[in-house]
Design a protein around this motif. Structure first.
Motif, PDB file in Angstrom:
ATOM      1  N   ASP A   1      -3.995 -18.393 -12.244  1.00 48.48           N
ATOM      2  CA  ASP A   1      -3.615 -18.528 -10.650  1.00 48.48           C
ATOM      3  C   ASP A   1      -3.328 -17.128 -10.311  1.00 48.48           C
ATOM      4  OD1 ASP A   1      -4.127 -21.305 -10.745  1.00 48.48           O
ATOM      5  OD2 ASP A   1      -2.060 -21.732 -11.193  1.00 48.48           O
ATOM      6  N   THR A   2      -2.809 -16.392 -10.976  1.00 50.50           N
ATOM      7  CA  THR A   2      -2.385 -14.658 -10.504  1.00 50.50           C
ATOM      8  C   THR A   2      -2.935 -13.737 -11.339  1.00 50.50           C
ATOM      9  OG1 THR A   2      -0.618 -14.764 -12.397  1.00 50.50           O
ATOM     10  CG2 THR A   2      -0.007 -16.067 -10.348  1.00 50.50           C
ATOM     11  N   ILE A   3      -2.855 -12.570 -10.794  1.00 48.31           N
ATOM     12  CA  ILE A   3      -3.222 -11.460 -11.339  1.00 48.31           C
ATOM     13  C   ILE A   3      -2.529 -11.123 -12.642  1.00 48.31           C
ATOM     14  CG2 ILE A   3      -1.868  -9.500  -9.956  1.00 48.31           C
ATOM     15  CD1 ILE A   3      -5.622  -9.514 -10.838  1.00 48.31           C
ATOM     16  N   SER A   4      -1.478 -11.436 -13.031  1.00 53.47           N
ATOM     17  CA  SER A   4      -0.533 -11.294 -14.125  1.00 53.47           C
ATOM     18  C   SER A   4      -1.394 -12.175 -15.230  1.00 53.47           C
ATOM     19  CB  SER A   4       0.767 -11.692 -14.251  1.00 53.47           C
ATOM     20  OG  SER A   4       1.462 -12.002 -15.419  1.00 53.47           O
ATOM     21  N   GLY A   5      -2.066 -13.350 -15.048  1.00 51.18           N
ATOM     22  CA  GLY A   5      -2.793 -13.957 -16.110  1.00 51.18           C
ATOM     23  C   GLY A   5      -3.982 -13.377 -16.418  1.00 51.18           C
ATOM     24  N   ILE A   6      -4.672 -12.762 -15.374  1.00 53.67           N
ATOM     25  CA  ILE A   6      -5.772 -12.074 -15.599  1.00 53.67           C
ATOM     26  C   ILE A   6      -5.773 -10.703 -16.425  1.00 53.67           C
ATOM     27  CG2 ILE A   6      -7.712 -10.707 -14.456  1.00 53.67           C
ATOM     28  CD1 ILE A   6      -8.243 -13.615 -13.818  1.00 53.67           C
TER      29      ILE A   6
ATOM     30  N   LYS B   1       0.853  -1.198   0.071  1.00 45.79           N
ATOM     31  CA  LYS B   1      -0.081  -0.005  -0.075  1.00 45.79           C
ATOM     32  C   LYS B   1       0.808   1.322   0.077  1.00 45.79           C
ATOM     33  CE  LYS B   1      -3.822   1.926   2.580  1.00 45.79           C
ATOM     34  NZ  LYS B   1      -4.896   1.769   3.480  1.00 45.79           N
ATOM     35  N   ILE B   2       0.693   2.082  -0.820  1.00 45.85           N
ATOM     36  CA  ILE B   2       1.458   3.445  -0.932  1.00 45.85           C
ATOM     37  C   ILE B   2       0.536   4.416  -0.537  1.00 45.85           C
ATOM     38  CG2 ILE B   2       2.315   5.240  -2.864  1.00 45.85           C
ATOM     39  CD1 ILE B   2       2.878   2.829  -4.548  1.00 45.85           C
ATOM     40  N   SER B   3      -0.730   4.612  -0.916  1.00 47.55           N
ATOM     41  CA  SER B   3      -1.639   5.450  -0.220  1.00 47.55           C
ATOM     42  C   SER B   3      -2.936   4.947  -0.003  1.00 47.55           C
ATOM     43  CB  SER B   3      -1.646   6.892  -1.147  1.00 47.55           C
ATOM     44  OG  SER B   3      -2.188   6.488  -2.218  1.00 47.55           O
ATOM     45  N   ALA B   4      -3.845   5.639   0.287  1.00 45.85           N
ATOM     46  CA  ALA B   4      -5.199   5.170   0.541  1.00 45.85           C
ATOM     47  C   ALA B   4      -5.660   4.274  -0.558  1.00 45.85           C
ATOM     48  CB  ALA B   4      -6.235   6.292   1.056  1.00 45.85           C
ATOM     49  N   ASN B   5      -5.422   5.084  -1.796  1.00 45.03           N
ATOM     50  CA  ASN B   5      -6.298   4.212  -2.987  1.00 45.03           C
ATOM     51  C   ASN B   5      -5.005   3.792  -4.215  1.00 45.03           C
ATOM     52  OD1 ASN B   5      -8.797   4.623  -2.430  1.00 45.03           O
ATOM     53  ND2 ASN B   5      -8.704   6.679  -2.515  1.00 45.03           N
ATOM     54  N   THR B   6      -3.687   3.793  -3.747  1.00 39.72           N
ATOM     55  CA  THR B   6      -2.697   3.705  -4.524  1.00 39.72           C
ATOM     56  C   THR B   6      -1.752   2.492  -3.887  1.00 39.72           C
ATOM     57  OG1 THR B   6      -2.640   5.797  -5.158  1.00 39.72           O
ATOM     58  CG2 THR B   6      -0.571   4.474  -5.788  1.00 39.72           C
ATOM     59  N   PHE B   7      -1.532   1.482  -4.842  1.00 36.81           N
ATOM     60  CA  PHE B   7      -0.794   0.208  -4.364  1.00 36.81           C
ATOM     61  C   PHE B   7       0.231  -0.353  -5.641  1.00 36.81           C
ATOM     62  CE2 PHE B   7      -5.060   0.304  -2.787  1.00 36.81           C
ATOM     63  CZ  PHE B   7      -4.959  -0.062  -1.584  1.00 36.81           C
ATOM     64  N   ARG B   8       1.227  -1.092  -5.081  1.00 37.64           N
ATOM     65  CA  ARG B   8       2.112  -1.926  -5.962  1.00 37.64           C
ATOM     66  C   ARG B   8       1.838  -3.262  -5.679  1.00 37.64           C
ATOM     67  NH1 ARG B   8       6.626   1.578  -3.710  1.00 37.64           N
ATOM     68  NH2 ARG B   8       6.815   3.211  -5.260  1.00 37.64           N
ATOM     69  N   ILE B   9       1.648  -3.867  -7.016  1.00 37.04           N
ATOM     70  CA  ILE B   9       1.246  -5.234  -6.881  1.00 37.04           C
ATOM     71  C   ILE B   9       2.263  -6.166  -7.542  1.00 37.04           C
ATOM     72  CG2 ILE B   9      -1.093  -6.924  -7.504  1.00 37.04           C
ATOM     73  CD1 ILE B   9      -1.575  -4.571  -5.516  1.00 37.04           C
ATOM     74  N   SER B  10       2.692  -7.352  -6.883  1.00 31.74           N
ATOM     75  CA  SER B  10       3.273  -8.153  -7.861  1.00 31.74           C
ATOM     76  C   SER B  10       2.321  -9.134  -8.768  1.00 31.74           C
ATOM     77  CB  SER B  10       3.906  -9.163  -6.839  1.00 31.74           C
ATOM     78  OG  SER B  10       4.346 -10.334  -7.588  1.00 31.74           O
ATOM     79  N   GLY B  11       2.793  -9.090 -10.124  1.00 31.37           N
ATOM     80  CA  GLY B  11       2.131 -10.066 -10.930  1.00 31.37           C
ATOM     81  C   GLY B  11       2.005 -11.379 -10.620  1.00 31.37           C
TER      82      GLY B  11
END
Length: 87
Positions: A40-45, A9-19
């Motif tokens: 299986d992962t958000i990368s695939g989606i 979580k970077i801020s209330a509405n901003t994030f860094r996500i791993s694929g």
């Protein structure tokens, strides 16, 4: 609770996500309903939504979230910048 290496979580509405973030974990954290059937992962989606492996800087909106590819290899999305959109 999310594994720290997957969702930052970077801020209330901003994030860094791993694929590599598992879809089930992503859905729980962001209260989404991405299908567990094909990937299986958000990368695939995201790759399916783009219709290709996106490159850095490409973005897409899904389920009230704005995804921007932060880094990718030729075969997968590695890091994603995510912003929750206002309702």
């Amino acid at each position: 609770m999310a594994h720290p290496e997957y969702i930052q979580k970077i801020s209330a509405n901003t994030f860094r996500i791993s694929g590599r973030t598992p879809i089930e974990q992503f859905n729980q954290y962001f209260q989404c309903e991405f299908s567990l059937k094909d990937f299986d992962t958000i990368s695939g989606i995201l790759s399916q939504a783009f219709g290709h492996i996106p490159q850095k800087g490409e973005s897409i909106q899904l389920q009230g979230l704005h995804f921007t590819v932060h880094s990718a290899s030729p075969s997968t999305i590695e890091r994603i910048h995510l912003k929750r959109l206002s309702e």
